[in-house]
Motif scaffolding. Structure first.
Motif, PDB file in Angstrom:
ATOM      1  N   ILE A 150       0.870  -1.174   0.000  1.00 38.74           N
ATOM      2  CA  ILE A 150       0.000   0.000   0.000  1.00 38.74           C
ATOM      3  C   ILE A 150       0.906   1.222   0.000  1.00 38.74           C
ATOM      4  CG2 ILE A 150      -1.766   1.269   1.264  1.00 38.74           C
ATOM      5  CD1 ILE A 150      -2.715  -1.361   2.430  1.00 38.74           C
ATOM      6  N   ASP A 151       0.773   2.046  -1.029  1.00 36.21           N
ATOM      7  CA  ASP A 151       1.620   3.236  -1.192  1.00 36.21           C
ATOM      8  C   ASP A 151       3.099   2.868  -1.223  1.00 36.21           C
ATOM      9  OD1 ASP A 151      -0.661   4.811  -1.179  1.00 36.21           O
ATOM     10  OD2 ASP A 151      -0.602   5.091   0.991  1.00 36.21           O
ATOM     11  N   ASN A 152       3.423   1.750  -1.882  1.00 38.65           N
ATOM     12  CA  ASN A 152       4.811   1.286  -2.036  1.00 38.65           C
ATOM     13  C   ASN A 152       5.506   1.010  -0.708  1.00 38.65           C
ATOM     14  OD1 ASN A 152       4.813   1.406  -4.892  1.00 38.65           O
ATOM     15  ND2 ASN A 152       5.207   3.607  -4.826  1.00 38.65           N
ATOM     16  N   ASP A 153       4.733   0.738   0.312  1.00 39.64           N
ATOM     17  CA  ASP A 153       5.275   0.417   1.627  1.00 39.64           C
ATOM     18  C   ASP A 153       5.080  -1.076   1.867  1.00 39.64           C
ATOM     19  OD1 ASP A 153       6.192   0.270   4.186  1.00 39.64           O
ATOM     20  OD2 ASP A 153       4.546   1.423   5.092  1.00 39.64           O
ATOM     21  N   TRP A 154       6.185  -1.830   1.789  1.00 45.10           N
ATOM     22  CA  TRP A 154       6.077  -3.286   1.903  1.00 45.10           C
ATOM     23  C   TRP A 154       5.842  -3.747   3.339  1.00 45.10           C
ATOM     24  CZ3 TRP A 154       5.181  -6.677  -1.764  1.00 45.10           C
ATOM     25  CH2 TRP A 154       5.441  -6.307  -3.087  1.00 45.10           C
ATOM     26  N   SER A 155       5.892  -2.844   4.295  1.00 48.14           N
ATOM     27  CA  SER A 155       5.487  -3.210   5.650  1.00 48.14           C
ATOM     28  C   SER A 155       3.989  -3.079   5.842  1.00 48.14           C
ATOM     29  CB  SER A 155       6.211  -2.320   6.674  1.00 48.14           C
ATOM     30  OG  SER A 155       5.810  -0.964   6.539  1.00 48.14           O
ATOM     31  N   ASN A 156       3.306  -2.553   4.845  1.00 42.41           N
ATOM     32  CA  ASN A 156       1.854  -2.376   4.885  1.00 42.41           C
ATOM     33  C   ASN A 156       1.288  -2.962   3.599  1.00 42.41           C
ATOM     34  OD1 ASN A 156      -0.664  -1.547   5.748  1.00 42.41           O
ATOM     35  ND2 ASN A 156      -0.419   0.555   5.041  1.00 42.41           N
ATOM     36  N   THR A 157       0.897  -4.226   3.641  1.00 41.07           N
ATOM     37  CA  THR A 157       0.494  -4.939   2.434  1.00 41.07           C
ATOM     38  C   THR A 157      -0.907  -5.515   2.586  1.00 41.07           C
ATOM     39  OG1 THR A 157       1.459  -7.012   3.227  1.00 41.07           O
ATOM     40  CG2 THR A 157       2.884  -5.559   1.940  1.00 41.07           C
ATOM     41  N   TYR A 158      -1.462  -5.928   1.464  1.00 45.58           N
ATOM     42  CA  TYR A 158      -2.742  -6.621   1.453  1.00 45.58           C
ATOM     43  C   TYR A 158      -2.665  -7.757   0.441  1.00 45.58           C
ATOM     44  CZ  TYR A 158      -3.818  -4.217  -2.938  1.00 45.58           C
ATOM     45  OH  TYR A 158      -3.793  -3.776  -4.233  1.00 45.58           O
ATOM     46  N   GLY A 159      -3.434  -8.794   0.686  1.00 47.17           N
ATOM     47  CA  GLY A 159      -3.455  -9.941  -0.215  1.00 47.17           C
ATOM     48  C   GLY A 159      -4.645  -9.881  -1.145  1.00 47.17           C
ATOM     49  N   THR A 160      -4.420 -10.305  -2.369  1.00 46.37           N
ATOM     50  CA  THR A 160      -5.490 -10.291  -3.359  1.00 46.37           C
ATOM     51  C   THR A 160      -5.209 -11.338  -4.419  1.00 46.37           C
ATOM     52  OG1 THR A 160      -6.727  -8.880  -4.900  1.00 46.37           O
ATOM     53  CG2 THR A 160      -4.355  -8.557  -4.791  1.00 46.37           C
ATOM     54  N   CYS A 161      -6.215 -11.639  -5.204  1.00 47.28           N
ATOM     55  CA  CYS A 161      -6.071 -12.552  -6.339  1.00 47.28           C
ATOM     56  C   CYS A 161      -5.770 -11.724  -7.581  1.00 47.28           C
ATOM     57  CB  CYS A 161      -7.341 -13.379  -6.544  1.00 47.28           C
ATOM     58  SG  CYS A 161      -7.710 -14.520  -5.187  1.00 47.28           S
ATOM     59  N   ARG A 162      -4.726 -12.103  -8.275  1.00 46.26           N
ATOM     60  CA  ARG A 162      -4.348 -11.360  -9.476  1.00 46.26           C
ATOM     61  C   ARG A 162      -3.736 -12.313 -10.485  1.00 46.26           C
ATOM     62  NH1 ARG A 162       0.374  -7.211  -8.579  1.00 46.26           N
ATOM     63  NH2 ARG A 162       0.044  -7.153 -10.829  1.00 46.26           N
ATOM     64  N   THR A 163      -3.477 -11.802 -11.673  1.00 47.75           N
ATOM     65  CA  THR A 163      -2.887 -12.608 -12.740  1.00 47.75           C
ATOM     66  C   THR A 163      -1.555 -12.004 -13.143  1.00 47.75           C
ATOM     67  OG1 THR A 163      -4.046 -11.321 -14.428  1.00 47.75           O
ATOM     68  CG2 THR A 163      -5.142 -13.296 -13.599  1.00 47.75           C
ATOM     69  N   GLU A 164      -0.778 -12.809 -13.863  1.00 50.70           N
ATOM     70  CA  GLU A 164       0.541 -12.367 -14.306  1.00 50.70           C
ATOM     71  C   GLU A 164       0.539 -11.876 -15.752  1.00 50.70           C
ATOM     72  OE1 GLU A 164       3.123 -15.636 -13.702  1.00 50.70           O
ATOM     73  OE2 GLU A 164       3.140 -15.451 -11.504  1.00 50.70           O
ATOM     74  N   LYS A 165      -0.444 -12.264 -16.520  1.00 53.93           N
ATOM     75  CA  LYS A 165      -0.479 -11.918 -17.937  1.00 53.93           C
ATOM     76  C   LYS A 165      -1.716 -11.082 -18.232  1.00 53.93           C
ATOM     77  CE  LYS A 165       1.631 -16.402 -18.995  1.00 53.93           C
ATOM     78  NZ  LYS A 165       1.460 -17.675 -19.742  1.00 53.93           N
ATOM     79  N   SER A 166      -1.690 -10.451 -19.403  1.00 53.28           N
ATOM     80  CA  SER A 166      -2.829  -9.641 -19.828  1.00 53.28           C
ATOM     81  C   SER A 166      -3.938 -10.484 -20.449  1.00 53.28           C
ATOM     82  CB  SER A 166      -2.365  -8.592 -20.839  1.00 53.28           C
ATOM     83  OG  SER A 166      -1.771  -9.219 -21.978  1.00 53.28           O
ATOM     84  N   ALA A 167      -3.682 -11.786 -20.634  1.00 52.75           N
ATOM     85  CA  ALA A 167      -4.708 -12.636 -21.243  1.00 52.75           C
ATOM     86  C   ALA A 167      -5.936 -12.750 -20.365  1.00 52.75           C
ATOM     87  CB  ALA A 167      -4.129 -14.023 -21.529  1.00 52.75           C
ATOM     88  N   SER A 168      -5.781 -12.539 -19.072  1.00 54.04           N
ATOM     89  CA  SER A 168      -6.924 -12.658 -18.172  1.00 54.04           C
ATOM     90  C   SER A 168      -8.002 -11.641 -18.490  1.00 54.04           C
ATOM     91  CB  SER A 168      -6.473 -12.494 -16.721  1.00 54.04           C
ATOM     92  OG  SER A 168      -5.659 -13.565 -16.331  1.00 54.04           O
ATOM     93  N   ILE A 169      -7.593 -10.477 -18.986  1.00 54.17           N
ATOM     94  CA  ILE A 169      -8.593  -9.459 -19.334  1.00 54.17           C
ATOM     95  C   ILE A 169      -9.497  -9.978 -20.446  1.00 54.17           C
ATOM     96  CG2 ILE A 169      -8.900  -7.129 -20.216  1.00 54.17           C
ATOM     97  CD1 ILE A 169      -6.252  -6.387 -18.928  1.00 54.17           C
ATOM     98  N   THR A 170      -8.898 -10.657 -21.428  1.00 50.11           N
ATOM     99  CA  THR A 170      -9.698 -11.217 -22.523  1.00 50.11           C
ATOM    100  C   THR A 170     -10.684 -12.257 -22.012  1.00 50.11           C
ATOM    101  OG1 THR A 170      -7.833 -10.863 -24.016  1.00 50.11           O
ATOM    102  CG2 THR A 170      -9.569 -12.378 -24.744  1.00 50.11           C
ATOM    103  N   PHE A 171     -10.215 -13.146 -21.160  1.00 46.40           N
ATOM    104  CA  PHE A 171     -11.107 -14.174 -20.616  1.00 46.40           C
ATOM    105  C   PHE A 171     -12.181 -13.562 -19.725  1.00 46.40           C
ATOM    106  CE2 PHE A 171      -7.190 -16.736 -21.354  1.00 46.40           C
ATOM    107  CZ  PHE A 171      -7.722 -17.610 -22.281  1.00 46.40           C
TER     108      PHE A 171
END
Length: 654
Positions: free
Chosen positions: A455-476
């Motif tokens: 959060i705000d580039n502060d790695w001591s303040n993070t959150y977990g989420t589901c994400r993808t590594e490629k742009s193909a997910s947008i198409t799907f």
């Protein structure tokens, strides 16, 4: 051989040699050398040696002879063992560290021959100036110390036959720690550890003791006298000359605030003066600093048990409601209101909401309850549950209302058509297969995975989420939205066409109400979802609430009207049945009253004995049972007639 012994040997050689001829008296006393050079002055008496230089093979240069340095030597056995007094020099142990020479069985001519052979070039026999007489040098060299000659603030160091300075004068420069500053970093609440080494490079033994340390620093040592190996203040440790002691440091950050802290650890030093006359007991302090960087515990923003339990409770309500409504459909599958609503599609709607409601489970999973691999599985299953559940429900709803519209349309145009449940499964299967193929390709090409983002580039303040590594997910994702929004649009279109039909056959009125509510919820919640994306608690609650509202509104708006219709018809049925039963009871009561009047009227002239006969009572009871059987028969015929009318209305309309 030490430098002192080397000096004594060469000094004796130059002092006793006649410098005339090898065969004159004492003429053979001048030692021939290689690997070093020395200068003497024959004019001087007794001590004639003025300088000695030793060849340094590393630096490729001559360096002055050092008193306490050890040098390797090679000579013949005659010099080493026979030619007096040279054996006393070559076998000396005068200085600590010297090793006496040992006679071997090697032949000197073989050694010389091997040396000449490995040169690879002709040997230079010219005068190389290793022995040089310099009569201009009048200061003789002296590397021998004596105990009586020790000056003030020095003491006689017998193992090295040297006058050594007292450590008070040397200021303890050779008793020191390996680091002046130790830097450690850790999270607040955790312990940090490090190690530092104290070295005694003095020639005196020393006693060290801990004088001062911050309360948040613990010091351990394997040779500490305490049973816990923890060094206490004032506890002494003996550090011999040339010895090292390692100290393990433990920094307890629970006493520190987030930020930086600097503490100094100091030791007192007491040198063993009682063994060195001429030196007082020198005391001084040595110290090192500990710099600690304390970071606050990382804010992981993981779900609490309370909010996770609330989301799972919503999921439980959805699943329980879906199962109860399915059980109700199965229980009353033969009544008109259920048959008219096509039980198979009602089952599918319940199944779809159950699957879609189960998506709250992977939404509630984070790295506080399972490993990252488990979180990756939860992320990958999320689009399957949401999309497949939504598709099952709305494609079933579309197929159900489409079937009704087809039948009504054909009846309005005086066309005969027969549609079974299998006939209308085609659109359901098409939507289902498209969804399945898209989800499968998404999972294989670019599946969702769990990741922690700052959060705000502060790695001591993070959150977990589901994400993808490629742009193909947008198409799907776009393809999934098109399929599911298409199913929703088609269901709405069919519901609009069936808006004038009876609620028993079409739920268009309630679907419209649900759509309007969903639209309002989505308009408000979707922007909010983006705003709370970095707050997993708020995001999870909002997503769970969306799934709950979507599933429960669909179930309630589909089934509650049918339950109301069922309740009303059941109430009318009971009223009609009660009316028929009341009429039969009235007839029986009238008959019984007539019997009572005949029994009490003895003057009426009727035959009272006949009424009192038990056979006539049994006959009346038989007539009553027959009346009740006729009532039940009429009710069954009425239900069959209604069922036939329902079947003809839902399967074949003209």
């Amino acid at each position: 051989m030490s430098g002192v012994t080397m000096f004594k040997l060469l000094n004796f050689s130059t002092a006793t040699a006649t410098f005339q001829s090898t065969y004159t008296d004492m003429g053979d006393r001048l030692v021939q050398v290689s690997g070093l050079r020395y200068t003497y002055n024959t004019i001087l008496n007794n001590s004639r040696l003025t300088s000695v230089d030793v060849w340094d093979s590393t630096g490729k240069a001559y360096k002055p002879l050092e008193r306490l340095k050890m040098y390797s030597f090679v000579t013949d056995n005659f010099m080493c063992d026979v030619f007096d007094p040279f054996p006393s020099f070559f076998g000396s142990t005068y200085i600590k560290g010297e090793v006496p020479g040992v006679v071997d069985d090697l032949l000197s001519q073989n050694v010389v021959g091997e040396y000449l052979r490995q040169l690879g070039m002709p040997y230079d026999t010219s005068n190389q100036g290793r022995l040089r007489n310099d009569t201009s040098s009048v200061t003789h060299l002296n590397l021998v110390h004596s105990k009586d000659a020790c000056l003030a603030n020095t003491y006689w160091n017998d193992p090295f036959k040297t006058c050594s300075p007292c450590l008070a004068d040397s200021d303890g420069l050779h008793l020191s720690f390996s680091d002046e500053v130790i830097e450690v970093g850790t999270e607040r609440g955790d312990n940090a550890s490090s190690r530092i080494i104290l070295s005694n490079r003095e020639i005196l033994d020393a006693t060290v003791f801990l004088k001062n340390r911050p309360s948040w620093i613990g010091i351990r040592n394997d040779v500490a006298n305490s049973t816990s190996n923890t060094l206490g203040e004032g506890e002494e440790l003996v550090l011999l000359a040339g010895e090292n002691i390692a100290f393990d440091l433990a920094v307890r950050t629970e006493q520190l605030e987030a930020g930086t802290a600097l503490g100094t650890v100091s030791f007192g030093v007491l040198y063993a003066a009682q063994n060195h006359p001429g030196c007082s007991g020198a005391r001084k302090d040595i110290s090192f600093d500990v710099f600690v960087r304390v970071t606050p515990p990382p804010s992981l923003h993981q779900l609490s048990d309370g909010i996770r339990g609330a989301g799972l409770a919503l999921m439980g309500i959805i699943i329980l409601s879906s199962m109860l409504f399915s059980a109700w459909v199965f229980r009353y599958r033969r009544i008109r209101v259920v048959r008219a609503s096509q039980p198979m599609f009602l089952y599918l709607i319940c199944l779809g909401t159950l699957v879609m409601g189960s998506a709250i489970m992977p939404l509630s999973i984070d790295d506080s309850v399972v490993s990252k691999h488990g979180c990756d599985i939860a992320c990958a299953s999320l689009p399957w549950l949401l999309s497949m559940g939504f598709t099952i429900s709305f494609s079933a709803l579309f197929s159900k209302i489409w079937r009704i519209n087809q039948l009504i349309y054909s009846s309005q145009h005086f066309q005969k058509v027969k549609l079974t449940e299998k006939d209308v499964f085609a659109p359901f299967c098409v939507l289902f297969v498209f969804n399945f193929i898209t989800l499968l390709a998404w999972t294989l090409v670019d599946p969702l995975h769990w990741a922690r983002l700052p959060i705000d580039n502060d790695w001591s303040n993070t959150y977990g989420t589901c994400r993808t590594e490629k742009s193909a997910s947008i198409t799907f994702l776009v393809a999934i939205l098109v399929i599911n929004i298409g199913a929703l649009f088609l269901a709405c279109l069919q519901a609009y066409r069936a808006r004038h039909y009876s609620v028993e056959y079409s739920e268009s009125k309630y679907i419209g109400m649900a759509m309007f509510g969903w639209l309002q919820v989505f308009i408000v919640s979707i922007p909010v979802l983006f705003l709370v994306m970095e707050n997993p608690t708020a995001s999870f609650f909002l997503q769970s609430a969306l799934v709950f509202v979507l599933c429960m509104s669909m179930l309630l708006l589909i089934f509650v009207p049918k339950l109301i219709i069922f309740k009303k018809r059941n109430r009318r049925h009971h009223k009609s049945r009660d009316a028929i039963s009341e009429r039969a009871i009235a007839i029986v009561e009238c008959a019984l009253e007539g019997m009572a009047e005949e029994e009490s009227g003895e003057d009426s002239g009727l035959n009272v004995s006949r009424l009192r006969d038990e056979s006539e009572v049994r006959e009346l009871k038989t007539q009553l049972r027959q009346s009740q059987d006729r009532i039940r028969l009429l009710e069954e015929q009425l239900q069959k007639g209604r069922a036939q009318s329902d079947t003809s209305a839902s399967t074949c309309l003209f």
